[in-house]
Design an enzyme around this catalytic site. Structure first.
Site, PDB file in Angstrom:
ATOM      1  N   LYS A  22       0.843  -1.205   0.000  1.00  0.00           N
ATOM      2  CA  LYS A  22       0.000   0.000   0.000  1.00  0.00           C
ATOM      3  C   LYS A  22       0.878   1.255   0.000  1.00  0.00           C
ATOM      4  O   LYS A  22       0.676   2.162  -0.803  1.00  0.00           O
ATOM      5  CB  LYS A  22      -0.905   0.019   1.217  1.00  0.00           C
ATOM      6  CG  LYS A  22      -1.598   1.355   1.478  1.00  0.00           C
ATOM      7  CD  LYS A  22      -2.527   1.316   2.671  1.00  0.00           C
ATOM      8  CE  LYS A  22      -1.839   1.582   3.979  1.00  0.00           C
ATOM      9  NZ  LYS A  22      -1.590   2.994   4.292  1.00  0.00           N
ATOM     10  N   ASN A  23       1.891   1.285   0.868  1.00  0.00           N
ATOM     11  CA  ASN A  23       2.659   2.526   1.065  1.00  0.00           C
ATOM     12  C   ASN A  23       3.727   2.747   0.007  1.00  0.00           C
ATOM     13  O   ASN A  23       4.436   3.757   0.046  1.00  0.00           O
ATOM     14  CB  ASN A  23       3.261   2.556   2.470  1.00  0.00           C
ATOM     15  CG  ASN A  23       2.168   2.722   3.523  1.00  0.00           C
ATOM     16  OD1 ASN A  23       1.007   2.994   3.177  1.00  0.00           O
ATOM     17  ND2 ASN A  23       2.515   2.525   4.777  1.00  0.00           N
ATOM     18  N   ARG A  92      -4.732  10.428   4.170  1.00  0.00           N
ATOM     19  CA  ARG A  92      -3.706  11.496   4.251  1.00  0.00           C
ATOM     20  C   ARG A  92      -2.703  11.383   3.131  1.00  0.00           C
ATOM     21  O   ARG A  92      -2.077  12.385   2.764  1.00  0.00           O
ATOM     22  CB  ARG A  92      -2.844  11.472   5.499  1.00  0.00           C
ATOM     23  CG  ARG A  92      -3.156  11.180   6.691  1.00  0.00           C
ATOM     24  CD  ARG A  92      -1.989  11.046   7.688  1.00  0.00           C
ATOM     25  NE  ARG A  92      -0.729  11.611   7.317  1.00  0.00           N
ATOM     26  CZ  ARG A  92      -0.365  12.867   7.543  1.00  0.00           C
ATOM     27  NH1 ARG A  92      -1.219  13.691   8.026  1.00  0.00           N
ATOM     28  NH2 ARG A  92       0.848  13.278   7.243  1.00  0.00           N
ATOM     29  N   CYS A 116      -5.657  12.536  12.475  1.00  0.00           N
ATOM     30  CA  CYS A 116      -6.248  11.209  12.318  1.00  0.00           C
ATOM     31  C   CYS A 116      -6.126  10.557  13.688  1.00  0.00           C
ATOM     32  O   CYS A 116      -5.608  11.141  14.632  1.00  0.00           O
ATOM     33  CB  CYS A 116      -5.504  10.414  11.246  1.00  0.00           C
ATOM     34  SG  CYS A 116      -3.906   9.893  11.810  1.00  0.00           S
ATOM     35  N   ARG A 121      -0.299  14.626  12.930  1.00  0.00           N
ATOM     36  CA  ARG A 121       0.320  14.332  11.628  1.00  0.00           C
ATOM     37  C   ARG A 121       0.343  15.560  10.715  1.00  0.00           C
ATOM     38  O   ARG A 121      -0.323  15.616   9.684  1.00  0.00           O
ATOM     39  CB  ARG A 121      -0.401  13.141  10.991  1.00  0.00           C
ATOM     40  CG  ARG A 121      -0.287  11.908  11.887  1.00  0.00           C
ATOM     41  CD  ARG A 121      -0.904  10.693  11.293  1.00  0.00           C
ATOM     42  NE  ARG A 121      -0.089  10.167  10.197  1.00  0.00           N
ATOM     43  CZ  ARG A 121      -0.486   9.161   9.441  1.00  0.00           C
ATOM     44  NH1 ARG A 121      -1.675   8.637   9.638  1.00  0.00           N
ATOM     45  NH2 ARG A 121       0.259   8.697   8.474  1.00  0.00           N
ATOM     46  N   PRO A 122       1.064  16.597  11.099  1.00  0.00           N
ATOM     47  CA  PRO A 122       1.190  17.793  10.249  1.00  0.00           C
ATOM     48  C   PRO A 122       1.958  17.494   8.953  1.00  0.00           C
ATOM     49  O   PRO A 122       2.526  16.414   8.797  1.00  0.00           O
ATOM     50  CB  PRO A 122       1.982  18.747  11.144  1.00  0.00           C
ATOM     51  CG  PRO A 122       2.744  17.888  12.070  1.00  0.00           C
ATOM     52  CD  PRO A 122       1.889  16.672  12.307  1.00  0.00           C
ATOM     53  N   ASP A 304       4.376   0.616  12.175  1.00  0.00           N
ATOM     54  CA  ASP A 304       3.180  -0.036  11.630  1.00  0.00           C
ATOM     55  C   ASP A 304       3.047  -1.485  12.083  1.00  0.00           C
ATOM     56  O   ASP A 304       2.054  -2.134  11.764  1.00  0.00           O
ATOM     57  CB  ASP A 304       3.201   0.011  10.093  1.00  0.00           C
ATOM     58  CG  ASP A 304       3.026   1.426   9.584  1.00  0.00           C
ATOM     59  OD1 ASP A 304       3.254   1.668   8.388  1.00  0.00           O
ATOM     60  OD2 ASP A 304       2.685   2.302  10.402  1.00  0.00           O
ATOM     61  N   ILE A 326       7.272   7.206  17.196  1.00  0.00           N
ATOM     62  CA  ILE A 326       6.972   7.944  15.962  1.00  0.00           C
ATOM     63  C   ILE A 326       5.705   8.787  16.087  1.00  0.00           C
ATOM     64  O   ILE A 326       5.695   9.969  15.749  1.00  0.00           O
ATOM     65  CB  ILE A 326       6.807   6.977  14.757  1.00  0.00           C
ATOM     66  CG1 ILE A 326       8.036   6.086  14.606  1.00  0.00           C
ATOM     67  CG2 ILE A 326       6.494   7.748  13.478  1.00  0.00           C
ATOM     68  CD1 ILE A 326       9.273   6.793  14.102  1.00  0.00           C
TER      69      ILE A 326
HETATM   70  C1  EPZ Z   1       4.009   7.023   6.483  1.00  0.00           C
HETATM   71  O1  EPZ Z   1       3.167   8.028   7.009  1.00  0.00           O
HETATM   72  C2  EPZ Z   1       3.124   5.793   6.318  1.00  0.00           C
HETATM   73  N1  EPZ Z   1       2.047   6.104   5.365  1.00  0.00           N
HETATM   74  C3  EPZ Z   1       2.549   5.388   7.676  1.00  0.00           C
HETATM   75  O2  EPZ Z   1       1.811   4.192   7.484  1.00  0.00           O
HETATM   76  C4  EPZ Z   1       3.715   5.099   8.620  1.00  0.00           C
HETATM   77  O3  EPZ Z   1       3.187   4.787   9.899  1.00  0.00           O
HETATM   78  C5  EPZ Z   1       4.621   6.336   8.715  1.00  0.00           C
HETATM   79  O4  EPZ Z   1       5.069   6.722   7.400  1.00  0.00           O
HETATM   80  C6  EPZ Z   1       5.851   6.093   9.584  1.00  0.00           C
HETATM   81  O5  EPZ Z   1       6.572   5.026   9.064  1.00  0.00           O
HETATM   82  C7  EPZ Z   1       2.329   6.107   4.044  1.00  0.00           C
HETATM   83  O6  EPZ Z   1       3.445   5.881   3.621  1.00  0.00           O
HETATM   84  C8  EPZ Z   1       1.180   6.406   3.135  1.00  0.00           C
HETATM   85  P1  EPZ Z   1       5.823  10.463   8.572  1.00  0.00           P
HETATM   86  P2  EPZ Z   1       3.680   9.555   7.018  1.00  0.00           P
HETATM   87  O7  EPZ Z   1       5.712  11.716   7.769  1.00  0.00           O
HETATM   88  O8  EPZ Z   1       4.586   9.807   5.902  1.00  0.00           O
HETATM   89  C9  EPZ Z   1       5.813  13.828  11.925  1.00  0.00           C
HETATM   90  C10 EPZ Z   1      -0.062   2.799   7.655  1.00  0.00           C
HETATM   91  O9  EPZ Z   1      -0.511   2.215   8.634  1.00  0.00           O
HETATM   92  N2  EPZ Z   1       5.744  14.777  10.802  1.00  0.00           N
HETATM   93  O10 EPZ Z   1       6.996   9.586   8.362  1.00  0.00           O
HETATM   94  O11 EPZ Z   1       2.463  10.411   7.164  1.00  0.00           O
HETATM   95  C11 EPZ Z   1       4.558  12.976  12.013  1.00  0.00           C
HETATM   96  O12 EPZ Z   1       3.554  13.646  12.756  1.00  0.00           O
HETATM   97  C12 EPZ Z   1       0.392   4.239   7.757  1.00  0.00           C
HETATM   98  O13 EPZ Z   1       0.117   2.262   6.525  1.00  0.00           O
HETATM   99  C13 EPZ Z   1       5.778  16.134  11.073  1.00  0.00           C
HETATM  100  O14 EPZ Z   1       5.841  16.553  12.218  1.00  0.00           O
HETATM  101  O15 EPZ Z   1       4.506   9.607   8.369  1.00  0.00           O
HETATM  102  C14 EPZ Z   1       5.050  11.734  12.710  1.00  0.00           C
HETATM  103  O16 EPZ Z   1       5.055  11.964  14.109  1.00  0.00           O
HETATM  104  C15 EPZ Z   1       0.049   4.816   9.111  1.00  0.00           C
HETATM  105  N3  EPZ Z   1       5.702  17.017  10.026  1.00  0.00           N
HETATM  106  C16 EPZ Z   1       6.490  11.592  12.205  1.00  0.00           C
HETATM  107  O17 EPZ Z   1       6.849  12.885  11.698  1.00  0.00           O
HETATM  108  C17 EPZ Z   1       5.643  16.601   8.717  1.00  0.00           C
HETATM  109  O18 EPZ Z   1       5.599  17.445   7.801  1.00  0.00           O
HETATM  110  C18 EPZ Z   1       6.652  10.572  11.084  1.00  0.00           C
HETATM  111  O19 EPZ Z   1       5.667  10.866  10.119  1.00  0.00           O
HETATM  112  C19 EPZ Z   1       5.629  15.207   8.470  1.00  0.00           C
HETATM  113  C20 EPZ Z   1       5.693  14.326   9.524  1.00  0.00           C
END
Ligand code: EPZ
Length: 416
Positions: A22-23, A92, A116, A121-122, A304, A326
């Site tokens: 998916k990702n 998202r 969410c 998740r900014p 995950d 995370i």
């Molecule tokens: C990706 O989400 C995955 N989704 C998530 O999988 C996964 O849990 C996550 O990465 C961490 O591995 C997809 O790939 C579609 P991040 P993502 O940006 O990119 C903070 C699932 O179950 N952050 O790596 O949205 C954020 O809040 C999903 O398949 C900021 O602060 O996650 C988090 O605490 C759930 N500002 C951390 O960083 C930003 O601009 C990591 O988030 C971006 C992120």
């Protein structure tokens, strides 16, 4: 509202085919916006988020021809540079159209994703990077309105490791003017799969999979044919289900080289694991031993997989500590597991689980995608029939999970 009914106490045996990730599929589908050529994607998983992304791209003007496991995308006639709130609020990952739209068309209007279940998740890191590349960005009426005559290369260092942040800026950079360097980039295999697809489309990218990715912008990209990588989280989920329920299960069409941290933890729990090419076999005959996990960016233990291991620890021998580093609110499954009799205490981002011999069936509610998976695993080992409500969360990210589990011997059925 559909539910799942699960009769606990059945061991698993047999083979299960792992679907496309998916990702990886979601960002790669957005990459179709980067070219007027045809992008052919194989091993596309049949799940709700993929269908939502197809709808989002189609409403922009992308032509999508879809068979069951494959699809072709043609963005020659894109005329709607907008990702509307009603689609972004449920998925998202729609934020991933921002980079491609901006770098190819010079404009994008994407709804802010909103929070969410697992956290706020900014997307500030996505926006900060695009501004560094010359974008002008206004946030108005809940939308990100971005414009840029032409993006230029930049040297960007992420304050935090962000998977979709890395993917969005990598896609923005492939058509930008000059060199872009992404430091403190995400190393997830799904980032690498996206880079492989972009390179096949003519992009110049080095370092994907490391924490420093260098992209040299090119004038245009052409179409390509790409097979989406196997889903490592679906793989891990089935392996944990087999370790919890006991039995002997073989995963096919998967990859073990991107699951080291999960396989190590399963071996520590007492599972016997054999890897042979694109197959992973797991055998578990005794009660699992409790294992501590601490989530962190790849290649460390994936967030995950945290909820699934919480379910395993709920019935394991001993006590375990689970630390979620995370997301700030990724313990939504705990109170549901407690309804099944799990003994879990939470202190901030740390959970302590005291393994029980037996869980007791109950009616529980899914709150987010991976929390739902942990409730399915717990239901498979609880005494009696567990009912899981709001399973649309599960359908977002797993392809026909109850059919796959039933084929392995689980007693699980969907009820309306
Ligand atoms: C990706 O989400 C995955 N989704 C998530 O999988 C996964 O849990 C996550 O990465 C961490 O591995 C997809 O790939 C579609 P991040 P993502 O940006 O990119 C903070 C699932 O179950 N952050 O790596 O949205 C954020 O809040 C999903 O398949 C900021 O602060 O996650 C988090 O605490 C759930 N500002 C951390 O960083 C930003 O601009 C990591 O988030 C971006 C992120």
């Amino acid at each position: 509202m559909q539910k799942l009914a699960i009769q606990g106490g059945y061991r698993l045996s047999g083979e299960v085919r792992i679907s496309g990730a998916k990702n990886a599929a979601l960002p790669i589908m957005c990459a179709s916006l980067l070219t007027a050529g045809e992008l052919q994607l194989g091993n596309l998983p049949d799940m709700h988020d993929v269908a939502t992304m197809v709808r989002l791209l189609e409403q922009m003007g992308v032509r999508v021809d879809r068979t069951l496991q494959a699809a072709t995308f043609n963005a020659a006639q894109v005329d709607q540079l907008v990702a509307p709130y009603d689609m972004v609020k449920t998925m998202r990952a729609a934020i991933l159209v921002l980079g491609p739209l901006l770098t190819r068309f010079g404009e994008a209007r994407v709804s802010l994703p909103g929070g969410c279940a697992i956290g706020t998740r900014p997307v500030d890191l996505h926006i900060k990077g695009l501004i560094a590349m010359g974008a002008e960005i206004h946030i108005e009426h809940g939308y990100i309105h971005a414009t840029a005559r032409r993006l230029h290369g930049a040297h960007i260092c992420f304050d935090m490791i962000s998977v979709t942040g890395t993917e969005n800026l990598m896609m923005a950079a492939v058509l930008a003017d000059g060199i872009t360097v992404l430091e403190n980039a995400a190393r997830e295999p799904e980032v690498v799969d996206l880079a492989i697809c972009l390179i096949a489309m003519g992009a110049k990218i080095e370092g994907a999979g490391s924490d420093k990715i260098t992209i040299e912008g090119v004038g245009t990209l052409h179409g390509a044919n790409h097979a989406v990588m196997p889903d490592r989280i679906e793989s891990g989920t089935f392996l944990v289900a087999a370790a919890a329920a006991g039995g002997h299960v073989t995963l096919t069409h998967t990859r073990a080289d991107i699951l080291d941290s999960v396989l190590d933890k399963l071996r520590e729990a007492g599972a016997k694991i054999d890897v042979n090419g694109d197959r992973i076999a797991l055998e578990m005959s005794a009660r699992p031993r409790a294992v501590n996990v601490r989530t962190a960016p790849y290649p460390a233990f994936p967030t995950d997989m945290q909820a699934q291991f919480m379910a395993l620890n709920a019935i394991a021998d001993g006590s375990a500590i689970v630390v979620e580093t995370i997301f700030e609110n990724r313990f939504m499954h705990v109170q549901e597991l407690q309804r099944l009799g799990a003994k879990i205490e939470i202190e901030g981002n740390t959970a302590v689980i005291q393994g029980c011999r037996q869980l007791d069936a109950a009616t529980v509610m899914a709150t987010d995608l991976r929390a739902s998976a942990s409730l399915v695993i717990a239901g498979m080992v609880a005494q009696g029939e567990t009912i899981i409500d709001r399973i649309y969360h599960l359908d977002r990210g797993y392809e026909h999970i109850e059919a796959k589990l039933s084929a392995l011997g689980a007693k699980i059925r969907r009820i309306n």
